[in-house]
Design a protein around this motif. Sequence first.
Motif, PDB file in Angstrom:
ATOM      1  N   UNK A 138       0.993  -1.114  -0.120  1.00 26.41           N
ATOM      2  CA  UNK A 138      -0.015   0.359  -0.136  1.00 26.41           C
ATOM      3  C   UNK A 138       0.554   1.271   0.269  1.00 26.41           C
ATOM      4  N   UNK A 139       1.932   1.260  -0.050  1.00 25.32           N
ATOM      5  CA  UNK A 139       3.062   2.513   0.095  1.00 25.32           C
ATOM      6  C   UNK A 139       3.400   2.676  -1.373  1.00 25.32           C
ATOM      7  N   UNK A 140       3.995   4.205  -0.723  1.00 26.85           N
ATOM      8  CA  UNK A 140       5.418   4.689  -2.214  1.00 26.85           C
ATOM      9  C   UNK A 140       5.515   5.791  -1.560  1.00 26.85           C
ATOM     10  N   UNK A 141       6.796   5.220  -2.527  1.00 27.80           N
ATOM     11  CA  UNK A 141       8.124   6.287  -1.567  1.00 27.80           C
ATOM     12  C   UNK A 141       8.463   7.025  -2.555  1.00 27.80           C
ATOM     13  N   UNK A 142       8.777   8.102  -2.214  1.00 28.39           N
ATOM     14  CA  UNK A 142      10.196   9.158  -3.443  1.00 28.39           C
ATOM     15  C   UNK A 142      11.321   8.699  -2.694  1.00 28.39           C
ATOM     16  N   UNK A 143      12.465   8.215  -3.300  1.00 29.76           N
ATOM     17  CA  UNK A 143      13.478   8.160  -2.835  1.00 29.76           C
ATOM     18  C   UNK A 143      14.696   9.600  -3.895  1.00 29.76           C
ATOM     19  N   UNK A 144      15.513   9.718  -3.008  1.00 35.27           N
ATOM     20  CA  UNK A 144      15.477  10.573  -4.216  1.00 35.27           C
ATOM     21  C   UNK A 144      17.764  11.107  -3.296  1.00 35.27           C
ATOM     22  N   UNK A 145      18.015  10.910  -3.898  1.00 32.27           N
ATOM     23  CA  UNK A 145      19.417  11.110  -4.251  1.00 32.27           C
ATOM     24  C   UNK A 145      20.508  12.383  -4.486  1.00 32.27           C
ATOM     25  N   UNK A 146      20.342  13.931  -3.925  1.00 36.08           N
ATOM     26  CA  UNK A 146      20.295  14.623  -4.720  1.00 36.08           C
ATOM     27  C   UNK A 146      22.044  14.685  -4.826  1.00 36.08           C
ATOM     28  N   UNK A 147      23.058  14.283  -4.331  1.00 36.27           N
ATOM     29  CA  UNK A 147      24.018  14.743  -4.445  1.00 36.27           C
ATOM     30  C   UNK A 147      24.562  13.366  -5.898  1.00 36.27           C
ATOM     31  N   UNK A 148      23.573  11.978  -5.981  1.00 39.94           N
ATOM     32  CA  UNK A 148      24.463  11.561  -7.197  1.00 39.94           C
ATOM     33  C   UNK A 148      22.661  12.123  -8.411  1.00 39.94           C
ATOM     34  N   UNK A 149      21.851  12.804  -8.172  1.00 38.11           N
ATOM     35  CA  UNK A 149      21.332  13.721  -9.165  1.00 38.11           C
ATOM     36  C   UNK A 149      20.005  12.540  -9.453  1.00 38.11           C
ATOM     37  N   UNK A 150      19.698  11.604  -8.654  1.00 41.27           N
ATOM     38  CA  UNK A 150      19.085  10.291  -9.183  1.00 41.27           C
ATOM     39  C   UNK A 150      17.617  10.525  -8.062  1.00 41.27           C
ATOM     40  N   UNK A 151      16.368  10.237  -8.363  1.00 41.31           N
ATOM     41  CA  UNK A 151      15.326   9.858  -7.814  1.00 41.31           C
ATOM     42  C   UNK A 151      14.472   8.404  -8.510  1.00 41.31           C
ATOM     43  N   UNK A 152      13.655   7.990  -7.415  1.00 39.79           N
ATOM     44  CA  UNK A 152      12.754   7.326  -7.789  1.00 39.79           C
ATOM     45  C   UNK A 152      11.680   7.010  -6.800  1.00 39.79           C
ATOM     46  N   UNK A 153      10.944   6.779  -8.274  1.00 44.16           N
ATOM     47  CA  UNK A 153       8.895   6.481  -7.137  1.00 44.16           C
ATOM     48  C   UNK A 153       9.193   5.268  -7.150  1.00 44.16           C
ATOM     49  N   UNK A 154       9.001   4.685  -5.621  1.00 47.69           N
ATOM     50  CA  UNK A 154       8.772   3.254  -5.952  1.00 47.69           C
ATOM     51  C   UNK A 154       7.268   3.173  -5.451  1.00 47.69           C
ATOM     52  N   UNK A 155       6.119   1.973  -6.628  1.00 52.16           N
ATOM     53  CA  UNK A 155       4.958   2.255  -5.923  1.00 52.16           C
ATOM     54  C   UNK A 155       4.391   0.590  -5.879  1.00 52.16           C
ATOM     55  N   UNK A 156       4.135  -0.107  -4.269  1.00 56.18           N
ATOM     56  CA  UNK A 156       3.879  -1.451  -4.304  1.00 56.18           C
ATOM     57  C   UNK A 156       2.416  -1.986  -5.025  1.00 56.18           C
TER      58      UNK A 156
END
Length: 135
Positions: A71-89
């Motif tokens: 039931x989860x949605x996670x926003x993972x941000x790595x500013x130094x790596x300039x990366x973004x991932x949105x993970x949905x269950x």
Amino acid sequence: MTVGEAQVSRGNPPEVLDGPFSTRQLLRIDEALRLADQGTGLVFSVFVGGLDEPIREHAERLHRQLAEPDRSVMIAVSPNQRRLEVVTGRHARKRIPDTYARLAALSMVAAFGVGDLAGGIINGLDQLASHAGKG
């Protein structure tokens, strides 16, 4: 550590205070998380920090560690790596298809590009919650 997660430590302030956000920004992000959770019935979380390679797999591992990953949605941000991932269950993905997650990610990246990390996260949470609708 996810934004909004309590960390109790004797004598030491929470680690999150050493991060890229001011107290006001943390409160705004926490409010956006609360509104997204309440408005959708899903569980939203944010991770800001370094992600191991491969980035997507690390983000998915973090997502699986959440209390209710389906039931989860996670926003993972790595500013130094300039990366973004949105993970949905599994359940969340039915309400937020990859197309909508990509649109929210594009919006976040635009804000990050002008130096607004907190604003990008808040807008992304709002967009994802809007796409999910009432649960």
